[in-house]
Each structure stands twice: as C-alpha cells, then as structure tokens.
Enzyme design. Structure first.
Site, PDB file in Angstrom:
ATOM      1  CG  ASP A  62      -1.827   1.187   1.304  1.00 17.68           C
ATOM      2  OD1 ASP A  62      -1.536   2.216   0.658  1.00 17.68           O
ATOM      3  OD2 ASP A  62      -2.848   1.098   2.005  1.00 17.68           O
ATOM      4  CG  ASN A  89      -0.082   4.165 -12.453  1.00 15.72           C
ATOM      5  OD1 ASN A  89      -0.637   4.820 -13.333  1.00 15.72           O
ATOM      6  ND2 ASN A  89      -0.646   3.071 -11.919  1.00 15.72           N
ATOM      7  CE1 TYR A 154      -7.084  11.710  -9.726  1.00 10.20           C
ATOM      8  CE2 TYR A 154      -8.116  13.186 -11.315  1.00 10.20           C
ATOM      9  CZ  TYR A 154      -7.267  12.137 -11.033  1.00 10.20           C
ATOM     10  OH  TYR A 154      -6.584  11.518 -12.047  1.00 10.20           O
ATOM     11  CE  LYS A 158      -3.410  12.096  -9.755  1.00  9.81           C
ATOM     12  NZ  LYS A 158      -2.448  11.028 -10.021  1.00  9.81           N
ATOM     13  CB  THR A 189      -8.498   2.824 -16.433  1.00  7.25           C
ATOM     14  OG1 THR A 189      -8.927   3.978 -15.698  1.00  7.25           O
ATOM     15  CG2 THR A 189      -7.356   3.215 -17.357  1.00  7.25           C
TER      16      THR A 189
HETATM   17  P1  NDP Z   1      -6.967   2.188 -11.885  1.00  7.61           P
HETATM   18  O1  NDP Z   1      -7.891   2.384 -10.724  1.00  7.61           O
HETATM   19  O2  NDP Z   1      -7.481   1.493 -13.079  1.00  7.61           O
HETATM   20  O3  NDP Z   1      -5.671   1.463 -11.346  1.00  7.61           O
HETATM   21  C1  NDP Z   1      -5.088   1.964 -10.177  1.00  7.61           C
HETATM   22  C2  NDP Z   1      -4.012   1.034  -9.712  1.00  7.61           C
HETATM   23  O4  NDP Z   1      -3.468   1.594  -8.517  1.00  7.61           O
HETATM   24  C3  NDP Z   1      -4.513  -0.340  -9.374  1.00  7.61           C
HETATM   25  O5  NDP Z   1      -3.547  -1.288  -9.805  1.00  7.61           O
HETATM   26  C4  NDP Z   1      -4.613  -0.320  -7.847  1.00  7.61           C
HETATM   27  O6  NDP Z   1      -4.369  -1.642  -7.390  1.00  7.61           O
HETATM   28  C5  NDP Z   1      -3.478   0.629  -7.488  1.00  7.61           C
HETATM   29  N1  NDP Z   1      -3.640   1.314  -6.213  1.00  7.61           N
HETATM   30  C6  NDP Z   1      -4.633   2.147  -5.812  1.00  7.61           C
HETATM   31  N2  NDP Z   1      -4.416   2.556  -4.552  1.00  7.61           N
HETATM   32  C7  NDP Z   1      -3.248   1.978  -4.159  1.00  7.61           C
HETATM   33  C8  NDP Z   1      -2.492   2.007  -2.957  1.00  7.61           C
HETATM   34  N3  NDP Z   1      -2.882   2.723  -1.882  1.00  7.61           N
HETATM   35  N4  NDP Z   1      -1.344   1.303  -2.906  1.00  7.61           N
HETATM   36  C9  NDP Z   1      -0.926   0.569  -3.967  1.00  7.61           C
HETATM   37  N5  NDP Z   1      -1.600   0.500  -5.122  1.00  7.61           N
HETATM   38  C10 NDP Z   1      -2.760   1.193  -5.208  1.00  7.61           C
HETATM   39  O7  NDP Z   1      -6.402   3.657 -12.262  1.00  7.61           O
HETATM   40  P2  NDP Z   1      -5.901   4.286 -13.656  1.00  7.61           P
HETATM   41  O8  NDP Z   1      -5.047   3.322 -14.340  1.00  7.61           O
HETATM   42  O9  NDP Z   1      -7.029   4.888 -14.389  1.00  7.61           O
HETATM   43  O10 NDP Z   1      -5.052   5.528 -13.111  1.00  7.61           O
HETATM   44  C11 NDP Z   1      -3.666   5.432 -12.889  1.00  7.61           C
HETATM   45  C12 NDP Z   1      -3.118   6.826 -12.656  1.00  7.61           C
HETATM   46  O11 NDP Z   1      -3.415   7.645 -13.787  1.00  7.61           O
HETATM   47  C13 NDP Z   1      -3.709   7.545 -11.436  1.00  7.61           C
HETATM   48  O12 NDP Z   1      -2.689   8.247 -10.764  1.00  7.61           O
HETATM   49  C14 NDP Z   1      -4.681   8.521 -12.050  1.00  7.61           C
HETATM   50  O13 NDP Z   1      -4.853   9.670 -11.256  1.00  7.61           O
HETATM   51  C15 NDP Z   1      -4.013   8.851 -13.364  1.00  7.61           C
HETATM   52  N6  NDP Z   1      -4.951   9.342 -14.360  1.00  7.61           N
HETATM   53  C16 NDP Z   1      -5.930   8.532 -14.863  1.00  7.61           C
HETATM   54  C17 NDP Z   1      -6.824   9.015 -15.790  1.00  7.61           C
HETATM   55  C18 NDP Z   1      -7.899   8.172 -16.396  1.00  7.61           C
HETATM   56  O14 NDP Z   1      -8.752   8.721 -17.085  1.00  7.61           O
HETATM   57  N7  NDP Z   1      -7.908   6.865 -16.193  1.00  7.61           N
HETATM   58  C19 NDP Z   1      -6.761  10.420 -16.241  1.00  7.61           C
HETATM   59  C20 NDP Z   1      -5.698  11.171 -15.645  1.00  7.61           C
HETATM   60  C21 NDP Z   1      -4.836  10.654 -14.733  1.00  7.61           C
HETATM   61  P3  NDP Z   1      -4.990  -2.230  -6.024  1.00  7.61           P
HETATM   62  O15 NDP Z   1      -6.448  -1.887  -6.035  1.00  7.61           O
HETATM   63  O16 NDP Z   1      -4.677  -3.670  -6.084  1.00  7.61           O
HETATM   64  O17 NDP Z   1      -4.235  -1.535  -4.913  1.00  7.61           O
END
Ligand code: NDP
Length: 253
Positions: A62, A89, A154, A158, A189
């Site tokens: 985490d 990420n 949020y 960012k 996503t």
């Molecule tokens: P997803 O929710 O699809 O994936 C997020 C990932 O982060 C998962 O693998 C989750 O795994 C992990 N995660 C979340 N919280 C934690 C934590 N506390 N510790 C470890 N792992 C964690 O997100 P996206 O792929 O859409 O987004 C990825 C990044 O891109 C983010 O930072 C988001 O702000 C940014 N972004 C996304 C956009 C979009 O439209 N999708 C637009 C702009 C920015 P698990 O649940 O197993 O922990």
C-alpha cells in the site's frame, strides 16, 4: 528492447494505465517490480507475463503506508541489486462537491496520491543515484493543469504531482536523475468508470468528457504507456521537469 535489464518500479501496476506500463516495459526488456494492494490481481498479471517471457514481479504494497514502501523497495533492491526507474502511478479519484468531503477522505486521498510520491521517491533516490542516474515518472492529469469542478480534491493532488516533478527535477538534476509528470486525459480504465459512476450520472459524464477531448474519443491505456516508455527510456535523455500532456487535445482549448 529500449529498457533492456533496467529495474523499474511501478506503483499500481496491476490495473489500468499501470498495467499497460507494466506490460510494455516488460516487453521492452525491463525487470518490472510492480505493486498494488490486491494480491490475486497482481499475481495473475505476473503469471501471465511470465508465460510471455516478460520479467515482472508483483509485490503487495500500500503506497500510502511508510513501512510497506520501505519493505517493498528493500525487497526489490535485495533481489535485483539496483533501481533504474520509478513510475508513481497509483491513485484514487473521489468525486463530488467539496463541502461533502469529510477529513478522512481528504487525508486518505492525499496519502495515496501525493504522500506516496514522497515515500516512494525518498526510498528510491539513493538507489537511482547509486545506479548513476535514472528516471522518475509521476502521474499527473489534465485536471492538474486546468480546473475540474466536482473533483477539487483529486485535481489538487494531480497539480501537486506536477509541482513535485518540477521541483524534484531541479533537486536531482546534478545526479542525472530525471523527473517528469505524465498527464493523461480521460483514459479507459476501471478508475475512470468508478469516477464517472461517482458523479451520479455515468452516461452523461462520459458524453460530456468525450466531447471535451478534441480527438473525439477517450484515450487507451496503451497510449499512456507509450508516453511513459519515452519518459523512462534514453529517448528522453534531455527531458526533465516536464509535464507531458497525453490528452487528445483537452488542454489545448
Ligand atoms: P486504476 O484504478 O485502473 O488502477 C489503479 C491502480 O493503482 C490499481 O492497480 C490499484 O491496485 C493501485 N492502487 C490504488 N491505490 C493503491 C495504494 N494505496 N497502494 C498501492 N496501489 C494502489 O487507475 P488508472 O489506471 O485509471 O489511473 C492510474 C493513474 O493515472 C492515477 O494516478 C490517475 O490519477 C491517473 N490518471 C488517470 C486518468 C484516467 O482517465 N484513467 C486520467 C488522468 C490521470 P490495487 O487496487 O490492487 O491496490
């Protein structure tokens, strides 16, 4: 093989954009050490990539937890001997009016989206330095560049990701450690779907969001991974302190 034998950490590398980055970096020859909280999802991806001869290892961590991060980084170094790159990420995106947020949600979002960048960077910088330099990529967003009503918290996290990237780039330039922000537009996503659901009108929000992207569609996680590959590889050897918008033109308006 633009990342051949590079050891790269990816937070939240088991889903969405992080998963696309884990897949592409592994195809490009990197040893990817990716983390998340959900063990089953992470190990499923690692097993799939192992069959495709990729070298990606899942670690439960985490990223908002200081001890978890310290343990993860120590394990990666013990197993691989070095760190060449980091992708911060992992992120969450609560939506709704600011006046409805309680302090617990505020602090938890800050911890996952911003404090994690501090914790992971602090733990990995000595190893990047020891490797003679490297690349850190922090996930920002279009919402870190322009305002986003209904997503104040949020968007603030960012903007912080972009600010961290610029200042840390200056701090680490003498060590040849490059730091950049990757700022996606709306990208298909599970995270985006959750955010659209949280607005209370997912279909209306999807139509509104798509319309705001001049290319007329939302992005694909692979398009973000391609930009991350550029920032991680030597192709971007003179790029640091930059916020790269991969947003279908959203912020050009
Ligand atoms: P997803 O929710 O699809 O994936 C997020 C990932 O982060 C998962 O693998 C989750 O795994 C992990 N995660 C979340 N919280 C934690 C934590 N506390 N510790 C470890 N792992 C964690 O997100 P996206 O792929 O859409 O987004 C990825 C990044 O891109 C983010 O930072 C988001 O702000 C940014 N972004 C996304 C956009 C979009 O439209 N999708 C637009 C702009 C920015 P698990 O649940 O197993 O922990």
């Amino acid at each position: 093989m633009r990342l051949k034998d590079k050891v790269v950490l990816v937070t939240g590398g088991s889903r969405g954009i992080g998963e696309a980055i884990t897949r592409l970096f592994s195809q490009e020859g990197a040893l990817v050490a990716f983390c998340g909280r959900d063990v089953e999802r992470g190990e499923r991806l690692a097993a799939e990539l192992a069959q495709e001869s990729g070298r990606a290892t899942f670690y439960q961590c985490d990223v908002s937890d200081e001890n978890d991060v310290a343990r993860w980084v120590a394990e990666v170094v013990a197993e691989n001997g070095r760190i060449d790159g980091v992708v911060n990420n992992a992120g969450v995106a609560p939506a709704g009016p600011l006046e409805d947020f309680d302090l617990g949600l505020w602090n938890a979002t800050m911890a996952t989206n911003v404090t994690s960048m501090f914790l992971v960077s602090r733990a990995t910088i000595p190893h990047l330095r020891a490797a003679g330099g490297g690349s850190i990529i922090n996930l920002g967003s279009t919402f870190g560049v322009v305002g986003a009503g209904g997503s104040v918290l949020y968007a603030m996290t960012k903007a912080a990701a972009i600010s961290i990237s610029k200042s840390l780039a200056l701090e680490l330039a003498p060590d040849q450690i490059r730091v950049n922000a990757l700022c996606p537009g709306g990208t298909e996503t599970p995270f985006l779907q959750d955010w659209m659901d949280a607005t209370g009108d997912p279909e209306g929000t999807r139509a509104w969001l798509t319309d705001r992207h001049p290319l007329g569609r939302l992005g694909d996680p692979k398009e973000q991974a391609a930009a991350a590959l550029f920032l991680m590889s030597d192709d971007s050897s003179y790029v640091t302190g930059h916020a790269l918008l991969v947003d279908g033109g959203y912020t050009a308006q």
